[in-house]
Design an enzyme around this catalytic site. Structure first.
Site, mmCIF file in Angstrom:
data_model
loop_
_atom_site.group_PDB
_atom_site.id
_atom_site.type_symbol
_atom_site.label_atom_id
_atom_site.label_comp_id
_atom_site.label_asym_id
_atom_site.label_seq_id
_atom_site.Cartn_x
_atom_site.Cartn_y
_atom_site.Cartn_z
ATOM 1 N N ARG A 53 1.025 -1.167 0.153
ATOM 2 C CA ARG A 53 0.059 0.057 0.093
ATOM 3 C C ARG A 53 0.906 1.364 0.048
ATOM 4 N NH1 ARG A 53 -3.280 2.305 5.065
ATOM 5 N NH2 ARG A 53 -4.330 3.995 4.012
ATOM 6 N N TYR A 55 0.621 5.421 0.181
ATOM 7 C CA TYR A 55 -0.229 6.594 0.468
ATOM 8 C C TYR A 55 0.366 7.735 0.845
ATOM 9 C CZ TYR A 55 -0.534 4.544 5.110
ATOM 10 O OH TYR A 55 -0.613 3.956 6.347
ATOM 11 N N ASP A 57 0.249 10.320 4.093
ATOM 12 C CA ASP A 57 -0.152 10.366 5.189
ATOM 13 C C ASP A 57 -0.270 11.513 6.072
ATOM 14 O OD1 ASP A 57 -0.933 8.812 7.566
ATOM 15 O OD2 ASP A 57 1.088 8.805 8.506
ATOM 16 N N GLU A 63 4.049 7.438 2.682
ATOM 17 C CA GLU A 63 4.154 6.287 3.358
ATOM 18 C C GLU A 63 3.884 4.997 2.438
ATOM 19 O OE1 GLU A 63 2.244 3.987 7.195
ATOM 20 O OE2 GLU A 63 2.369 6.113 7.164
ATOM 21 N N TRP A 420 -6.832 -4.312 2.542
ATOM 22 C CA TRP A 420 -5.982 -5.664 3.085
ATOM 23 C C TRP A 420 -6.905 -6.745 3.263
ATOM 24 C CZ3 TRP A 420 -1.261 -4.867 3.164
ATOM 25 C CH2 TRP A 420 -0.446 -3.547 3.403
#
Length: 453
Positions: A53, A55, A57, A63, A420
């Site tokens: 993942r 992204y 943050d 992150e 997830w």
């Protein structure tokens, strides 16, 4: 737990220089960085073909969360793949700036503090059984986590009113409590927010947020492998001495400021012990545990050996024993060599620059990578494996299902949503598969979803 799921999340520091002067705000830089991601993912929060993942943050920190791994070396490889993914975004963003007539350089740092004193983290995730008592797990783990910085810290020059000093951990100054459900406001050692990303009746996810971000592959390996061994001992009911600290938050700071590892901290039972004493206790127990249960593997032996040498190096003040393998030592030697050559005090701005440049993930510029090119640091993985991990998920965990699903959906230009545990095709039927078992790498339901595209 003989087989465990691991994951590492790293937040990266961002800055941009404009002919040496900062011009763009971190928000603007982050937008440039993620423009490519947003163009294909329609969001700055995406899952990739390798199951990871990526992204933005809080506070414009990119992150990267690795996919689920059940092997420590694979985890190190995927953590490094995250650096490469972000390095790719950085090069792309710099080209865009250049095309728009902005002569800027973007820097991404895999560290934990910026010059303004803000902190961002490296979070380790360990899947643990729901069966045990969580408070006991935390009680045994906290003294370990507070003291392990003397062997797995990333090192940092700290400016104090009394002058500059060298600390073993970047993160220690920013930890405010032992166990808590918050990660940003009050930064705890262990985060208890119960999001297992798995079957909640069977598992919980231990979220350790006290660690430093590591550049060294061997340090990351030791950080995770040693914690895994301590968890296994707790899970199997190994009797441990009570090392509960009177004040773990004061202890974590005091230990960070003492590169000799000898400073005594007060335990709850009134005794005093140093970081070396406490780590030695865990190491002795771990060695005994591995021998008794016949758990030895090449990785476990490598971790135990480095753990022992790390403690010996600190105790004997013979850092040469680990100066290719432990981040804070590698960096300290680099700084000391530079200071000796140029006759500079520790508080000199050029030394602060050196400290930061160690964490620059740009392989043509970052000091850690210059050392790696010279063969001056030890490794546990290879450039080829890291390159593969940018697009290929781990083959023995749920990440494989997610990665395969994303790959096929992108190839077929299908609209999809994943997290997830869910895989969903955004078509009329809104077909969704819930994958609750992170150990499961093959699933007929997912295969049907993929075949049906």
């Amino acid at each position: 737990m003989d087989r465990r799921i691991f994951g590492i999340e790293n937040e990266y520091g961002v800055t941009c220089t404009f002919k040496g002067q900062r011009r763009l705000s971190p928000d603007e830089v982050a937008r440039y960085l993620f423009r490519k991601v947003v163009s294909w993912g329609r969001s700055s929060n995406v899952f990739l073909r390798n199951g990871a993942r990526l992204y933005l943050d809080v506070g414009s920190h990119p992150e990267y969360a690795t996919p689920e791994c059940d092997d420590v070396v694979e985890l190190v490889t995927h953590d490094k793949a995250g650096e490469r993914v972000l390095e790719g975004l950085l090069l792309d963003a710099e080209q865009r700036l250049h095309d728009e007539g902005i002569a800027g350089e973007i820097y991404l740092f895999k560290n934990n503090t910026d010059s303004a004193g803000n902190s961002y983290g490296c979070h380790e995730n360990y899947l643990v059984s729901r069966a045990g008592e969580f408070s006991r797990l935390a009680d045994v783990l906290i003294p370990f986590l507070v003291t392990r910085q003397i062997i797995v810290g990333a090192g940092k020059i700290t400016q104090t009113p009394r002058g500059a000093s060298y600390s073993v951990s970047q993160r220690a100054e920013h930890i405010w409590e032992g166990v808590s459900s918050a990660t940003t406001r009050s930064r705890p050692i262990i985060n208890t927010r119960d999001e297992p990303h798995a079957d909640a009746e069977k598992y919980r996810r231990l979220h350790v947020i006290v660690g430093d971000s590591n550049m060294s592959e061997t340090t990351t390996m030791l950080k995770v492998a040693s914690c895994d061994l301590v968890l296994r001992m707790i899970e199997e009911g190994v009797v441990m001495r009570d090392l509960t600290m009177e004040n773990p938050i004061r202890a974590i700071r005091e230990i960070s400021h003492d590169v000799t590892g000898r400073r005594k901290v007060r335990l709850a039972n009134g005794r005093e012990a140093s970081a070396l004493d406490i780590q030695q206790e865990y190491l002795t127990k771990a060695r005994d545990f591995v021998d008794r249960r016949e758990l030895s593997t090449p990785l476990i032996e490598q971790a135990l050996d480095l753990w022992e040498r790390g403690l010996k190096a600190v105790e004997a003040d013979d850092l040469g024993l680990v100066d290719r393998e432990i981040d804070w030592v590698i960096k300290w030697k680099l700084i000391e060599r530079y200071r000796a050559k140029h006759g500079l005090p520790l508080g000199h701005p050029r030394i602060a620059q050196l400290d930061l440049a160690y964490h620059d993930i740009h392989r043509g510029r970052g000091l850690y990578y210059l050392l790696e090119k010279r063969g001056a640091v030890a490794r546990v993985t290879t450039d080829l494996k890291i390159f593969e991990a940018k697009s290929v998920p781990p083959q023995t965990t749920r990440a494989r299902l997610r990665g395969e699903f994303i790959r096929r959906a992108q190839e077929r230009r299908r609209d999809f949503t994943v997290d997830w545990v869910h895989l969903k095709l955004n078509d009329q039927a809104q077909r969704t598969v819930l994958c609750k078992d992170p150990f499961r790498a093959h699933d007929e339901r997912v295969q049907r979803l993929i075949d049906g595209m």
